[in-house]
Motif scaffolding. Structure first.
Motif, PDB file in Angstrom:
ATOM      1  N   THR A  32       0.846  -1.195   0.000  1.00  0.00           N
ATOM      2  CA  THR A  32       0.000   0.000   0.000  1.00  0.00           C
ATOM      3  C   THR A  32       0.881   1.245   0.000  1.00  0.00           C
ATOM      4  OG1 THR A  32      -0.076  -0.031   2.427  1.00  0.00           O
ATOM      5  CG2 THR A  32      -1.862  -1.141   1.252  1.00  0.00           C
ATOM      6  N   HIS A  33       0.339   2.332  -0.510  1.00  0.00           N
ATOM      7  CA  HIS A  33       1.050   3.606  -0.523  1.00  0.00           C
ATOM      8  C   HIS A  33       0.761   4.333   0.784  1.00  0.00           C
ATOM      9  CE1 HIS A  33       1.725   2.755  -4.701  1.00  0.00           C
ATOM     10  NE2 HIS A  33       0.427   2.777  -4.969  1.00  0.00           N
ATOM     11  N   SER A  34       1.801   4.610   1.527  1.00  0.00           N
ATOM     12  CA  SER A  34       1.625   5.305   2.796  1.00  0.00           C
ATOM     13  C   SER A  34       2.876   6.099   3.121  1.00  0.00           C
ATOM     14  CB  SER A  34       1.333   4.307   3.924  1.00  0.00           C
ATOM     15  OG  SER A  34       1.293   4.960   5.177  1.00  0.00           O
ATOM     16  N   GLN A  60      -4.467  -9.416   3.399  1.00  0.00           N
ATOM     17  CA  GLN A  60      -3.462  -8.401   3.695  1.00  0.00           C
ATOM     18  C   GLN A  60      -2.872  -8.636   5.080  1.00  0.00           C
ATOM     19  OE1 GLN A  60      -5.330  -4.526   3.735  1.00  0.00           O
ATOM     20  NE2 GLN A  60      -6.124  -4.776   5.797  1.00  0.00           N
ATOM     21  N   THR A  87       2.067   2.146   8.930  1.00  0.00           N
ATOM     22  CA  THR A  87       0.687   1.905   8.499  1.00  0.00           C
ATOM     23  C   THR A  87       0.617   1.225   7.140  1.00  0.00           C
ATOM     24  OG1 THR A  87       0.583   4.133   7.524  1.00  0.00           O
ATOM     25  CG2 THR A  87      -0.174   3.884   9.803  1.00  0.00           C
ATOM     26  N   GLN A  88       1.727   0.663   6.693  1.00  0.00           N
ATOM     27  CA  GLN A  88       1.750   0.008   5.389  1.00  0.00           C
ATOM     28  C   GLN A  88       1.346  -1.456   5.499  1.00  0.00           C
ATOM     29  OE1 GLN A  88       5.681   1.353   3.676  1.00  0.00           O
ATOM     30  NE2 GLN A  88       4.323   1.739   1.956  1.00  0.00           N
ATOM     31  N   CYS A 136      -9.875  -0.419  -1.530  1.00  0.00           N
ATOM     32  CA  CYS A 136      -8.505   0.026  -1.223  1.00  0.00           C
ATOM     33  C   CYS A 136      -8.141   1.196  -2.134  1.00  0.00           C
ATOM     34  CB  CYS A 136      -7.510  -1.117  -1.422  1.00  0.00           C
ATOM     35  SG  CYS A 136      -7.781  -2.546  -0.356  1.00  0.00           S
ATOM     36  N   ASN A 137      -8.009   2.368  -1.551  1.00  0.00           N
ATOM     37  CA  ASN A 137      -7.665   3.540  -2.352  1.00  0.00           C
ATOM     38  C   ASN A 137      -6.171   3.861  -2.307  1.00  0.00           C
ATOM     39  OD1 ASN A 137      -7.407   4.444   0.256  1.00  0.00           O
ATOM     40  ND2 ASN A 137      -9.100   5.924   0.148  1.00  0.00           N
ATOM     41  N   ASP A 138      -5.382   2.987  -1.654  1.00  0.00           N
ATOM     42  CA  ASP A 138      -3.950   3.237  -1.553  1.00  0.00           C
ATOM     43  C   ASP A 138      -3.125   2.196  -2.312  1.00  0.00           C
ATOM     44  OD1 ASP A 138      -4.635   1.196   0.106  1.00  0.00           O
ATOM     45  OD2 ASP A 138      -3.688   1.990   1.919  1.00  0.00           O
ATOM     46  N   VAL A 139      -3.764   1.490  -3.269  1.00  0.00           N
ATOM     47  CA  VAL A 139      -3.067   0.547  -4.135  1.00  0.00           C
ATOM     48  C   VAL A 139      -3.620   0.668  -5.550  1.00  0.00           C
ATOM     49  CG1 VAL A 139      -2.564  -1.147  -2.314  1.00  0.00           C
ATOM     50  CG2 VAL A 139      -4.708  -1.317  -3.602  1.00  0.00           C
ATOM     51  N   ASN A 140      -2.850   0.148  -6.499  1.00  0.00           N
ATOM     52  CA  ASN A 140      -3.304   0.105  -7.885  1.00  0.00           C
ATOM     53  C   ASN A 140      -4.156  -1.142  -8.069  1.00  0.00           C
ATOM     54  OD1 ASN A 140      -3.688   0.166 -10.626  1.00  0.00           O
ATOM     55  ND2 ASN A 140      -1.550  -0.269 -11.156  1.00  0.00           N
ATOM     56  N   THR A 141      -5.454  -0.975  -8.123  1.00  0.00           N
ATOM     57  CA  THR A 141      -6.360  -2.130  -8.191  1.00  0.00           C
ATOM     58  C   THR A 141      -6.180  -2.945  -9.472  1.00  0.00           C
ATOM     59  OG1 THR A 141      -8.095  -0.698  -9.114  1.00  0.00           O
ATOM     60  CG2 THR A 141      -8.092  -1.031  -6.726  1.00  0.00           C
TER      61      THR A 141
END
Length: 202
Positions: free
Chosen positions: A20-22, A95, A27-28, A76-81
């Motif tokens: 995830t992008h963090s 996860q 918090t990743q 999930c808005n913090d990864v490339n789906t």
């Protein structure tokens, strides 16, 4: 903590993950993208390569279970789906936090030290996609890292390749040197004839 000895072994595959992008590593999370780590192998009798899923077998005493959480990919808005095309159904995956992986890694290394596992027995693999394993952040830094383990592995890298176990000669490139032994054996060439050759001492 006590590492119990057992003869049981566990066989499994290495999962490929998406991070995830963090802004904060605390918090990743690592999300399984539905795939597995692959490596190349030579097709017997040819010079061609084939790609296969890496299968690992390890002692049960060197297994540390973690409890992954189920998550919906679309939420999930913090990864490339789009990176989860291999997920069956494409709806949900598993996860686990990077902190959890780090804690499991530290416990495994502590067990290995307690059991006096030789670092020379630790398998090293070269995956087709070198970024797929060991797991790493986008900048190339490892997701999990043990300073003690890394130091010991680095220190032991050259210990067992300085002296040939066949002829006791000190060499720089053990692969090339042992290849010379194999060549001599295949061509019935006495090794004494090649002792002075520079390529045998590489």
């Amino acid at each position: 903590m006590k590492a119990l000895r057992t003869t049981a072994k566990i066989t499994g595959q290495l999962l490929t993950i998406i991070l995830t992008h963090s802004a904060s590593p605390d918090t990743q999370y690592c999300l399984w993208d539905g795939g597995y780590v692959t490596a190349h192998s030579v097709i017997p009798g040819t010079s061609s390569l084939t790609e296969h899923v890496v299968i690992m077998t390890v002692p049960g005493t060197l297994i540390e279970p973690v409890n992954p959480e189920a998550t919906f990919i679309c939420l999930c808005n913090d990864v490339n789906t789009d990176a989860f095309s291999q997920v069956s159904g494409g709806q949900s995956t598993w996860q686990v936090s990077c902190d959890t992986l780090q804690a499991a890694y530290d416990l495994l290394w502590a067990k290995a030290v307690e059991m006096k596992v030789s670092v020379k027995l630790i398998t090293s693999i070269t995956p087709v996609n070198i970024k797929s394993f060991p797991y790493q952040f986008p900048d190339g830094t490892p997701v999990v890292l043990s300073v003690k383990a890394s130091s010991q592995l680095t220190a032991s890298e050259g210990e067992h390749i300085k002296t040939c176990p066949l002829c006791d000669m000190k060499v720089v490139d053990m692969c090339d040197h042992v290849g010379c032994h194999i060549l001599c054996a295949l061509t019935n060439t006495p090794e004494e004839l090649l002792k002075g050759e520079a390529w045998l001492q590489r």
